[in-house]
Design an enzyme around this catalytic site. Structure first.
Site, PDB file in Angstrom:
ATOM      1  N   LYS A 102      16.543 -68.947  68.904  1.00  0.00           N
ATOM      2  CA  LYS A 102      17.814 -69.062  69.257  1.00  0.00           C
ATOM      3  C   LYS A 102      18.416 -70.298  68.379  1.00  0.00           C
ATOM      4  O   LYS A 102      19.653 -70.368  68.068  1.00  0.00           O
ATOM      5  CB  LYS A 102      18.017 -69.683  70.721  1.00  0.00           C
ATOM      6  CG  LYS A 102      17.429 -69.011  71.658  1.00  0.00           C
ATOM      7  CD  LYS A 102      17.272 -69.516  73.005  1.00  0.00           C
ATOM      8  CE  LYS A 102      16.265 -69.154  73.892  1.00  0.00           C
ATOM      9  NZ  LYS A 102      16.040 -70.227  75.011  1.00  0.00           N
ATOM     10  N   GLY A 103      17.622 -70.842  67.521  1.00  0.00           N
ATOM     11  CA  GLY A 103      17.946 -71.950  66.935  1.00  0.00           C
ATOM     12  C   GLY A 103      19.073 -71.950  65.599  1.00  0.00           C
ATOM     13  O   GLY A 103      19.851 -72.936  65.497  1.00  0.00           O
ATOM     14  N   ASP A 157       9.703 -75.659  59.144  1.00  0.00           N
ATOM     15  CA  ASP A 157       8.753 -76.659  59.628  1.00  0.00           C
ATOM     16  C   ASP A 157       7.568 -76.478  59.044  1.00  0.00           C
ATOM     17  O   ASP A 157       7.069 -76.582  57.944  1.00  0.00           O
ATOM     18  CB  ASP A 157       8.681 -76.783  61.124  1.00  0.00           C
ATOM     19  CG  ASP A 157       7.919 -78.273  61.893  1.00  0.00           C
ATOM     20  OD1 ASP A 157       8.148 -79.277  60.958  1.00  0.00           O
ATOM     21  OD2 ASP A 157       7.592 -78.076  62.743  1.00  0.00           O
ATOM     22  N   VAL A 217      14.062 -83.279  64.985  1.00  0.00           N
ATOM     23  CA  VAL A 217      15.561 -83.157  65.012  1.00  0.00           C
ATOM     24  C   VAL A 217      16.102 -82.270  66.055  1.00  0.00           C
ATOM     25  O   VAL A 217      15.509 -81.452  66.466  1.00  0.00           O
ATOM     26  CB  VAL A 217      16.329 -83.183  63.845  1.00  0.00           C
ATOM     27  CG1 VAL A 217      15.985 -83.917  62.512  1.00  0.00           C
ATOM     28  CG2 VAL A 217      15.571 -81.659  63.086  1.00  0.00           C
ATOM     29  N   ASP A 250      16.942 -77.719  69.434  1.00  0.00           N
ATOM     30  CA  ASP A 250      16.704 -78.042  70.896  1.00  0.00           C
ATOM     31  C   ASP A 250      15.463 -78.951  70.875  1.00  0.00           C
ATOM     32  O   ASP A 250      14.501 -78.947  70.192  1.00  0.00           O
ATOM     33  CB  ASP A 250      16.647 -76.973  71.737  1.00  0.00           C
ATOM     34  CG  ASP A 250      15.158 -76.245  71.553  1.00  0.00           C
ATOM     35  OD1 ASP A 250      14.961 -75.695  70.544  1.00  0.00           O
ATOM     36  OD2 ASP A 250      14.286 -76.300  72.637  1.00  0.00           O
ATOM     37  N   ARG A 296      21.411 -78.371  71.831  1.00  0.00           N
ATOM     38  CA  ARG A 296      21.659 -77.096  71.064  1.00  0.00           C
ATOM     39  C   ARG A 296      23.308 -77.398  70.517  1.00  0.00           C
ATOM     40  O   ARG A 296      23.947 -77.041  69.525  1.00  0.00           O
ATOM     41  CB  ARG A 296      21.664 -75.877  71.374  1.00  0.00           C
ATOM     42  CG  ARG A 296      20.071 -75.594  71.537  1.00  0.00           C
ATOM     43  CD  ARG A 296      19.727 -74.123  71.905  1.00  0.00           C
ATOM     44  NE  ARG A 296      18.633 -73.642  72.333  1.00  0.00           N
ATOM     45  CZ  ARG A 296      17.443 -73.427  71.708  1.00  0.00           C
ATOM     46  NH1 ARG A 296      17.528 -73.506  70.275  1.00  0.00           N
ATOM     47  NH2 ARG A 296      16.201 -73.231  72.227  1.00  0.00           N
TER      48      ARG A 296
HETATM   49  P1  IMP Z   1       7.669 -73.435  62.255  1.00  0.00           P
HETATM   50  O1  IMP Z   1       7.140 -72.163  62.768  1.00  0.00           O
HETATM   51  O2  IMP Z   1       6.683 -74.491  62.353  1.00  0.00           O
HETATM   52  O3  IMP Z   1       8.334 -73.370  60.724  1.00  0.00           O
HETATM   53  O4  IMP Z   1       8.975 -73.865  62.944  1.00  0.00           O
HETATM   54  C1  IMP Z   1       9.484 -72.855  63.991  1.00  0.00           C
HETATM   55  C2  IMP Z   1      10.456 -73.457  64.833  1.00  0.00           C
HETATM   56  O5  IMP Z   1      10.187 -74.651  65.609  1.00  0.00           O
HETATM   57  C3  IMP Z   1      12.001 -73.668  64.179  1.00  0.00           C
HETATM   58  O6  IMP Z   1      12.507 -72.160  63.962  1.00  0.00           O
HETATM   59  C4  IMP Z   1      12.456 -74.339  65.027  1.00  0.00           C
HETATM   60  O7  IMP Z   1      13.034 -73.492  66.274  1.00  0.00           O
HETATM   61  C5  IMP Z   1      11.269 -75.209  65.778  1.00  0.00           C
HETATM   62  N1  IMP Z   1      11.549 -76.590  65.190  1.00  0.00           N
HETATM   63  C6  IMP Z   1      10.679 -76.996  64.219  1.00  0.00           C
HETATM   64  N2  IMP Z   1      10.958 -78.357  63.974  1.00  0.00           N
HETATM   65  C7  IMP Z   1      12.022 -78.475  65.005  1.00  0.00           C
HETATM   66  C8  IMP Z   1      12.677 -79.920  65.010  1.00  0.00           C
HETATM   67  O8  IMP Z   1      12.376 -81.077  64.216  1.00  0.00           O
HETATM   68  N3  IMP Z   1      13.613 -79.753  66.045  1.00  0.00           N
HETATM   69  C9  IMP Z   1      13.577 -78.737  66.823  1.00  0.00           C
HETATM   70  N4  IMP Z   1      13.043 -77.726  66.745  1.00  0.00           N
HETATM   71  C10 IMP Z   1      12.134 -77.669  65.606  1.00  0.00           C
HETATM   72 MG    MG Z   2      13.390 -74.451  69.287  1.00  0.00          MG
END
Ligand code: IMP
Ligand code: MG
Length: 184
Positions: A50-51, A110, A160, A166, A172
Site C-alpha cells: 500500500k505504501g 530497504d 520513516v 506506515d 500513512r
Molecule cells: P524491503 O523489502 O526491505 O526493501 O522493504 C519492503 C517494504 O517495507 C517497503 O515497501 C515498505 O512498505 C516497508 N518499509 C521499509 N522501510 C520502511 C520504513 O522506514 N518505514 C515504513 N515502511 C518501511
Molecule cells: Mg509498510
C-alpha cells in the site's frame, strides 16, 4: 514544521525529514522526466500497495502523457519494523504486461527483498522494458543487490513514516516524511 495535532502526532514522531514542499518539488521533476522518456510509448505504472499509493497519485498528476496503472500487493513486513525476509504476492496485476513499457513505482527500497522478488516475477512476463522509480532509498540496509533507475531521495537507516509509509498501519496520511522512534 510544527507538530501540533496531538491526536495524530503521538510520541513516536521524532522530526520531519522531508517536507511536503520538498516531496512535491522532486515528484514534479520525476513526472516531467517520465513524460519525456515515455512519450508515444505504451506505459504502465505498476504500484506496489500500500505504501506507494500517495506517491503514485501525485506522480501521475505531474505527468502529461497517457499511461495506465496497475496494482500489486506484497506482504513483507508484519506490523513491525523488521523485514520477515519472506515476500508474498497477495494481489496481482490484471494486465498482460508484454504490451507495455513498465515502470515500477515504489515507496521505499530497504533490504531490497520485496522489489527484487517483484522484478523477477515481472521480467518473466516479458514487458517491452522494465524500470524502477522509488520515492525513498535506504542503501545502508540493502541485503539484495538491486538499484532503482530513478530515486527521489536517499535517506540514512531511519525508520520513516508518512506519505504512504506506515508504522502498524498508521501515519500513512501525513503529507511529509518523518523519522519515527520505534522505541515509543
Ligand atoms: P524491503 O523489502 O526491505 O526493501 O522493504 C519492503 C517494504 O517495507 C517497503 O515497501 C515498505 O512498505 C516497508 N518499509 C521499509 N522501510 C520502511 C520504513 O522506514 N518505514 C515504513 N515502511 C518501511
Ligand atoms: Mg509498510
Amino acid at each position: 514544521m510544527e507538530l501540533t495535532d496531538k491526536s495524530i502526532f503521538q510520541n513516536g514522531i521524532k522530526r520531519v525529514i522531508i517536507s511536503e514542499e520538498e516531496l512535491q518539488e522532486k515528484i514534479a521533476e520525476c513526472g516531467k522526466y517520465l513524460s519525456t522518456e515515455y512519450e508515444g510509448k505504451p506505459l504502465l505504472l505498476v504500484s506496489i500497495l500500500k505504501g506507494a499509493f500517495m506517491f503514485l497519485s501525485d506522480l501521475n498528476k505531474n505527468m502529461t502523457i497517457p499511461c495506465e496503472m496497475g496494482f500489486m500487493a506484497c506482504k513483507s513486513y508484519f506490523d513491525s519494523t523488521d523485514s520477515s525476509g519472506d515476500v508474498k504476492i497477495v494481489y496481482d496485476l490484471a494486465q498482460d504486461i508484454s504490451r507495455y513499457h513498465v515502470v515500477i513505482v515504489e515507496d521505499i527500497i530497504d533490504t531490497g527483498r520485496t522489489l527484487s522478488k517483484v522484478v523477477d516475477i515481472l521480467k518473466q512476463r516479458d514487458p517491452l522494458s522494465l524500470k524502477i522509480v522509488t520515492l525513498l532509498d535506504k542503501p545502508d540496509r540493502r541485503v539484495v543487490g538491486i538499484k532503482a533507475d530513478y530515486s527521489l531521495f536517499t535517506i540514512p537507516d531511519y525508520f520513516v513514516i508518512g506519505y504512504g509509509l506506515d508504522y502498524g498501519e498508521y501515519y500513512r496520511n501525513l503529507p511529509y516524511i518523518a523519522e519515527y522512534n520505534v522505541e515509543g
